[in-house]
Design a protein around this motif. Sequence first.
Motif, PDB file in Angstrom:
ATOM      1  N   LEU A 152     -29.936  48.103  87.457  1.00  0.00           N
ATOM      2  CA  LEU A 152     -31.254  48.445  88.003  1.00  0.00           C
ATOM      3  C   LEU A 152     -32.115  47.201  88.193  1.00  0.00           C
ATOM      4  CD1 LEU A 152     -31.967  51.550  85.736  1.00  0.00           C
ATOM      5  CD2 LEU A 152     -31.160  51.564  88.103  1.00  0.00           C
ATOM      6  N   SER A 153     -31.971  46.265  87.266  1.00  0.00           N
ATOM      7  CA  SER A 153     -32.682  44.989  87.348  1.00  0.00           C
ATOM      8  C   SER A 153     -31.838  43.951  86.623  1.00  0.00           C
ATOM      9  CB  SER A 153     -34.065  45.098  86.693  1.00  0.00           C
ATOM     10  OG  SER A 153     -34.757  43.866  86.774  1.00  0.00           O
ATOM     11  N   PRO A 154     -31.496  42.838  87.266  1.00  0.00           N
ATOM     12  CA  PRO A 154     -30.566  41.865  86.678  1.00  0.00           C
ATOM     13  C   PRO A 154     -31.018  41.377  85.307  1.00  0.00           C
ATOM     14  CG  PRO A 154     -30.964  41.351  88.973  1.00  0.00           C
ATOM     15  CD  PRO A 154     -31.940  42.436  88.614  1.00  0.00           C
ATOM     16  N   GLU A 155     -30.043  41.287  84.401  1.00  0.00           N
ATOM     17  CA  GLU A 155     -30.317  40.811  83.051  1.00  0.00           C
ATOM     18  C   GLU A 155     -30.000  39.324  82.935  1.00  0.00           C
ATOM     19  OE1 GLU A 155     -29.525  43.803  79.747  1.00  0.00           O
ATOM     20  OE2 GLU A 155     -27.971  44.308  81.194  1.00  0.00           O
ATOM     21  N   THR A 156     -30.830  38.609  82.215  1.00  0.00           N
ATOM     22  CA  THR A 156     -30.633  37.184  82.026  1.00  0.00           C
ATOM     23  C   THR A 156     -29.290  36.901  81.366  1.00  0.00           C
ATOM     24  OG1 THR A 156     -33.017  36.861  81.763  1.00  0.00           O
ATOM     25  CG2 THR A 156     -31.588  35.093  80.975  1.00  0.00           C
ATOM     26  N   ILE A 160     -23.555  38.305  87.363  1.00  0.00           N
ATOM     27  CA  ILE A 160     -22.548  39.006  88.157  1.00  0.00           C
ATOM     28  C   ILE A 160     -22.195  40.351  87.536  1.00  0.00           C
ATOM     29  CG2 ILE A 160     -20.236  38.871  89.153  1.00  0.00           C
ATOM     30  CD1 ILE A 160     -22.406  37.047  90.396  1.00  0.00           C
ATOM     31  N   TYR A 161     -22.272  40.441  86.216  1.00  0.00           N
ATOM     32  CA  TYR A 161     -22.124  41.745  85.559  1.00  0.00           C
ATOM     33  C   TYR A 161     -23.187  42.705  86.095  1.00  0.00           C
ATOM     34  CZ  TYR A 161     -22.247  45.252  81.804  1.00  0.00           C
ATOM     35  OH  TYR A 161     -22.246  46.433  81.097  1.00  0.00           O
ATOM     36  N   SER A 162     -24.423  42.233  86.206  1.00  0.00           N
ATOM     37  CA  SER A 162     -25.505  43.066  86.743  1.00  0.00           C
ATOM     38  C   SER A 162     -25.225  43.459  88.184  1.00  0.00           C
ATOM     39  CB  SER A 162     -26.834  42.311  86.645  1.00  0.00           C
ATOM     40  OG  SER A 162     -27.191  42.060  85.302  1.00  0.00           O
ATOM     41  N   ASN A 187     -22.308  61.361  88.618  1.00  0.00           N
ATOM     42  CA  ASN A 187     -23.553  60.821  88.080  1.00  0.00           C
ATOM     43  C   ASN A 187     -23.274  59.532  87.303  1.00  0.00           C
ATOM     44  OD1 ASN A 187     -25.592  63.129  88.626  1.00  0.00           O
ATOM     45  ND2 ASN A 187     -23.865  64.195  87.672  1.00  0.00           N
ATOM     46  N   ALA A 188     -24.323  58.820  86.975  1.00  0.00           N
ATOM     47  CA  ALA A 188     -24.167  57.565  86.233  1.00  0.00           C
ATOM     48  C   ALA A 188     -25.160  57.488  85.081  1.00  0.00           C
ATOM     49  CB  ALA A 188     -24.351  56.361  87.154  1.00  0.00           C
ATOM     50  N   ILE A 189     -24.728  56.826  84.029  1.00  0.00           N
ATOM     51  CA  ILE A 189     -25.591  56.524  82.888  1.00  0.00           C
ATOM     52  C   ILE A 189     -25.790  55.015  82.842  1.00  0.00           C
ATOM     53  CG2 ILE A 189     -25.820  56.569  80.372  1.00  0.00           C
ATOM     54  CD1 ILE A 189     -23.995  59.030  80.371  1.00  0.00           C
ATOM     55  N   CYS A 190     -27.029  54.602  82.637  1.00  0.00           N
ATOM     56  CA  CYS A 190     -27.356  53.180  82.509  1.00  0.00           C
ATOM     57  C   CYS A 190     -27.816  52.918  81.077  1.00  0.00           C
ATOM     58  CB  CYS A 190     -28.448  52.779  83.490  1.00  0.00           C
ATOM     59  SG  CYS A 190     -27.939  52.827  85.214  1.00  0.00           S
TER      60      CYS A 190
END
Length: 255
Positions: A152-156, A160-162, A187-190
């Motif tokens: 949903l929003s790239p993690e530091t 590339i995983y994000s 559906n997806a879980i985050c």
Amino acid sequence: MDLSTVFSLQDKVALITGASKGIGYGIAEIFAAAGAKVIISSRKQEALDEKAEQLKRKGYEVTGIACNVGNMDELPPLVEKSVAKYGQIDILVNNAASNPVFGPVHETSLEAFDKIMDVNVKAPFELTRLCFPHLRKSASASVINISSIGGLSPETGLGIYSVSKAALISLTKVYAKEWGDAKIRVNAICPGLIQTKFSEALWTNDKIMGMIMKQLAIKRAGTADEIGAMALFLASQASSYTTGAILTADGGFTI
């Protein structure tokens, strides 16, 4: 309404990847407790046999089938063996993931990029596609993709995983839109920070944890069981009118 049946997975067969530990194992245990016949998969048969035996001792029906989802040639046998064992597939959980790097995105090698994409995007695409003939026969088919708040929003440090998890979110919506007529929900879980071996680089780092805690409404790491409970909702008739949903379980990190 009989609530005892709303969350029941009785007579259902669930295939879960990356299920010998962490989130995948947590989902497997909850699905089995809800009455499902569960196929747990990961790379090492020995680890799967050990985990399957643990669950069998609790009275659950569980089978381990080894598969490296990053190798596309191993996916058709996984589906074939699952159907040979139980005759059907009603629920698919694409949980297996890879992240061999932690650091600046420009330091990610092309080899690491390919591995992340193969496991996190290509494998869910192909395994879901291979399961389609079996899922469409089910009276209540459900596909659950385990993405990440990084999608949903790239993690530091997880660039590339994000990216891969963002692609998985899009793939979830594509399958959901196209397979509605086949009565297959997707559906997806985050998850946010869940205390598992996979996320150990985060929750063992005091500096990173300090920053994360400042952003959490619920100031703790989550557990695999908490993701499993959300997966149960998506696998069961409790979510019978839910498809294409992207649900967060992150302690309020994305508020």
